[in-house]
Design an enzyme around this catalytic site. Sequence first.
Site, PDB file in Angstrom:
ATOM      1  N   ASP A 133       5.201  -7.219 -10.736  1.00 33.18           N
ATOM      2  CA  ASP A 133       4.942  -8.662 -10.687  1.00 33.18           C
ATOM      3  C   ASP A 133       3.526  -9.023 -11.087  1.00 33.18           C
ATOM      4  O   ASP A 133       3.225 -10.179 -11.379  1.00 33.18           O
ATOM      5  CB  ASP A 133       5.199  -9.187  -9.271  1.00 33.18           C
ATOM      6  N   HIS A 159       3.645  -1.652  -2.768  1.00 35.71           N
ATOM      7  CA  HIS A 159       5.088  -1.533  -2.874  1.00 35.71           C
ATOM      8  C   HIS A 159       5.577  -0.647  -1.751  1.00 35.71           C
ATOM      9  O   HIS A 159       4.909   0.329  -1.412  1.00 35.71           O
ATOM     10  CB  HIS A 159       5.477  -0.925  -4.239  1.00 35.71           C
TER      11      HIS A 159
HETATM   12  C1  LIG Z   1       5.201  -5.088  -1.256  1.00 34.86           C
HETATM   13  C2  LIG Z   1       4.776  -5.138   0.208  1.00 34.86           C
HETATM   14  C3  LIG Z   1       5.619  -6.247   0.899  1.00 34.86           C
HETATM   15  C4  LIG Z   1       5.057  -3.787   0.860  1.00 34.86           C
HETATM   16  O1  LIG Z   1       4.854  -3.943   2.201  1.00 34.86           O
HETATM   17  P1  LIG Z   1       4.888  -2.725   3.250  1.00 34.86           P
HETATM   18  O2  LIG Z   1       5.507  -1.524   2.656  1.00 34.86           O
HETATM   19  O3  LIG Z   1       5.466  -3.279   4.486  1.00 34.86           O
HETATM   20  O4  LIG Z   1       3.346  -2.372   3.425  1.00 34.86           O
HETATM   21  P2  LIG Z   1       2.447  -2.857   4.628  1.00 34.86           P
HETATM   22  O5  LIG Z   1       2.501  -4.365   4.710  1.00 34.86           O
HETATM   23  O6  LIG Z   1       2.834  -2.076   5.846  1.00 34.86           O
HETATM   24  O7  LIG Z   1       1.001  -2.403   4.148  1.00 34.86           O
HETATM   25  C5  LIG Z   1       0.334  -1.202   4.504  1.00 34.86           C
HETATM   26  C6  LIG Z   1      -1.172  -1.495   4.537  1.00 34.86           C
HETATM   27  O8  LIG Z   1      -1.628  -1.954   3.257  1.00 34.86           O
HETATM   28  C7  LIG Z   1      -2.105  -3.297   3.347  1.00 34.86           C
HETATM   29  N1  LIG Z   1      -1.557  -4.048   2.219  1.00 34.86           N
HETATM   30  C8  LIG Z   1      -0.279  -3.952   1.723  1.00 34.86           C
HETATM   31  N2  LIG Z   1      -0.140  -4.721   0.653  1.00 34.86           N
HETATM   32  C9  LIG Z   1      -1.338  -5.307   0.458  1.00 34.86           C
HETATM   33  C10 LIG Z   1      -1.799  -6.212  -0.511  1.00 34.86           C
HETATM   34  N3  LIG Z   1      -0.967  -6.656  -1.474  1.00 34.86           N
HETATM   35  N4  LIG Z   1      -3.081  -6.634  -0.447  1.00 34.86           N
HETATM   36  C11 LIG Z   1      -3.896  -6.170   0.536  1.00 34.86           C
HETATM   37  N5  LIG Z   1      -3.526  -5.296   1.472  1.00 34.86           N
HETATM   38  C12 LIG Z   1      -2.262  -4.874   1.442  1.00 34.86           C
HETATM   39  C13 LIG Z   1      -1.565  -3.843   4.666  1.00 34.86           C
HETATM   40  O9  LIG Z   1      -2.370  -4.872   5.194  1.00 34.86           O
HETATM   41  C14 LIG Z   1      -1.564  -2.587   5.503  1.00 34.86           C
HETATM   42  O10 LIG Z   1      -2.883  -2.332   5.907  1.00 34.86           O
HETATM   43  P3  LIG Z   1      -3.188  -1.693   7.354  1.00 34.86           P
HETATM   44  O11 LIG Z   1      -2.578  -0.321   7.295  1.00 34.86           O
HETATM   45  O12 LIG Z   1      -4.672  -1.717   7.441  1.00 34.86           O
HETATM   46  O13 LIG Z   1      -2.497  -2.593   8.346  1.00 34.86           O
HETATM   47  C15 LIG Z   1       3.261  -5.456   0.357  1.00 34.86           C
HETATM   48  O14 LIG Z   1       2.501  -4.459  -0.279  1.00 34.86           O
HETATM   49  C16 LIG Z   1       2.903  -6.827  -0.191  1.00 34.86           C
HETATM   50  O15 LIG Z   1       2.993  -7.821   0.548  1.00 34.86           O
HETATM   51  N6  LIG Z   1       2.503  -6.913  -1.498  1.00 34.86           N
HETATM   52  C17 LIG Z   1       2.188  -8.178  -2.092  1.00 34.86           C
HETATM   53  C18 LIG Z   1       3.470  -8.877  -2.456  1.00 34.86           C
HETATM   54  C19 LIG Z   1       4.127  -8.269  -3.682  1.00 34.86           C
HETATM   55  O16 LIG Z   1       3.470  -8.029  -4.690  1.00 34.86           O
HETATM   56  N7  LIG Z   1       5.459  -8.062  -3.587  1.00 34.86           N
HETATM   57  C20 LIG Z   1       6.252  -7.579  -4.705  1.00 34.86           C
HETATM   58  C21 LIG Z   1       6.747  -6.180  -4.508  1.00 34.86           C
HETATM   59  S1  LIG Z   1       7.544  -5.636  -6.028  1.00 34.86           S
END
Ligand SMILES: CC(C)(COP(=O)(O)OP(=O)(O)OC[C@H]1O[C@@H](n2cnc3c(N)ncnc32)[C@H](O)[C@@H]1OP(=O)(O)O)[C@@H](O)C(=O)NCCC(=O)NCCS
Length: 431
Positions: free
Chosen positions: A365, A308
């Site tokens: 979720d 998140h």
């Molecule tokens: C929610 C979300 C979009 C937040 O994204 P964000 O704040 O931009 O976080 P980032 O994408 O920068 O992630 C930071 C690190 O964690 C990793 N990461 C983040 N979410 C991850 C996941 N669900 N599974 C595996 N790795 C994950 C990224 O690859 C990144 O790794 P790195 O530092 O080695 O590059 C992201 O965690 C995600 O895509 N989650 C899955 C979708 C989801 O459940 N969304 C609903 C949110 S309520």
Amino acid sequence: MSENASIKLNDRNLEFPVIVGSEGEKAIDLRTLRSDSGGCITFDEGYGNTGSCVSNVTFIDGDAGILRYRGYPIEQLAQHSSFVETAYLVIHGELPTVEQYAAFSARLREQAGIHERMLHLFEGYPRDAHPMAILSAMVNSLACYDPHLATNDHNRDLENFEEASAIALSKVRTIAAVAYRMSRGLPVNYSNKDLKYCENFLHMMFSDPFSPYTASPEVARAMNLILLLHADHEQNCSTSTVRMVASSGANLFASTSAGISALWGPLHGGANVAVIGMLRSIHEQGDDGSRFIEAAKSGKARLMGFGHRVYKNFDPRAKIIAQGCEELLDSLGLTDPLLDIARRLAEAALDDPYFLERKLYPNVDFYSGIMMRAIGIPLNMFTVMFAIGRMPGWIANWHEVAADQNSRIYRPRQIYQGPVKREYVSIKERT
Ligand SMILES: CC(C)(COP(=O)(O)OP(=O)(O)OC[C@H]1O[C@@H](n2cnc3c(N)ncnc32)[C@H](O)[C@@H]1OP(=O)(O)O)[C@@H](O)C(=O)NCCC(=O)NCCS
């Protein structure tokens, strides 16, 4: 004592006030940066450090796993409140008195039906049309059926806010149910004024001619819980979209319709669908979850329902819904292999340095889809459920923008990195 922050730009020192929220969170007020610095702007792609507005609706402390609507902890609301009461709180700022609740509830009941002519709009969609596309289009179309409530003049629209907000909140659920019934080739169910909000929604979804659907108290409670936990979440992607659209002066229906579109994506509201897809494919491949976790760690897969942008400790909604999920399945005497996989994934990931270092925990979720499956909500309606739940938050945020007499159109800037000026070349001379 008030604090200041300074930025040293070449040999100039620029001072900015620090503003403090009611929970002590701080922000450097950079509103004069561009004029004071001779054109410098901030760059914060993805807005991770940017406060886009002042709001009184929802407080989140992502590090401590705190979520409060209008000051009330989500745990207390989940335990004691209903979706309709929480919607009143989110929209109006206070929990309703008995009279206020009765009036609000009566307005929602009154507004549950949709215009007969609007029903024809649904007929034009192909059978496999995605209900989020239909929902967004229909919520926007509500402006056409009550144009006096959607003048795009915020002062006039605010005079009719009670009626417009009741229409948005009540009809979003009717539109969702009609979209579902029509996609299945089933007759549309009219709203039943004797039923409460969630029970009425489930009746509109699942009643058949000569076979009325009556939600059990456990199912009605679960539906209330799902919607209530989604009621608001401060400046997430869809709510920021609602505010962005509202800032141009657009009416409530246009603004919330844009929020629905923003919610559709798999990184936002669509994640609940993606979670089930992920759990199903793990199940079908006979994986106990460990192969999938390895794929997530190597960047080949994303563990949907994990992570998140704001919560970096735990998502308080996930805790509540995980428990609600167990209770619902128990009370219905159901088992779901996907819940077992989800449990295993959560345990394994919470023990793994990759997830611990990145502060990745199950979010709301991760479990909501399993709960919706148990209620009988089809997969392509999951994000629609989220949209129904989020409507109070979108309405409250639209109201904040509309009621702010000093509100300016939202208009971020950019760093241009495209080609510098060049001369037009006629098509014959291009190579
Ligand atoms: C929610 C979300 C979009 C937040 O994204 P964000 O704040 O931009 O976080 P980032 O994408 O920068 O992630 C930071 C690190 O964690 C990793 N990461 C983040 N979410 C991850 C996941 N669900 N599974 C595996 N790795 C994950 C990224 O690859 C990144 O790794 P790195 O530092 O080695 O590059 C992201 O965690 C995600 O895509 N989650 C899955 C979708 C989801 O459940 N969304 C609903 C949110 S309520």
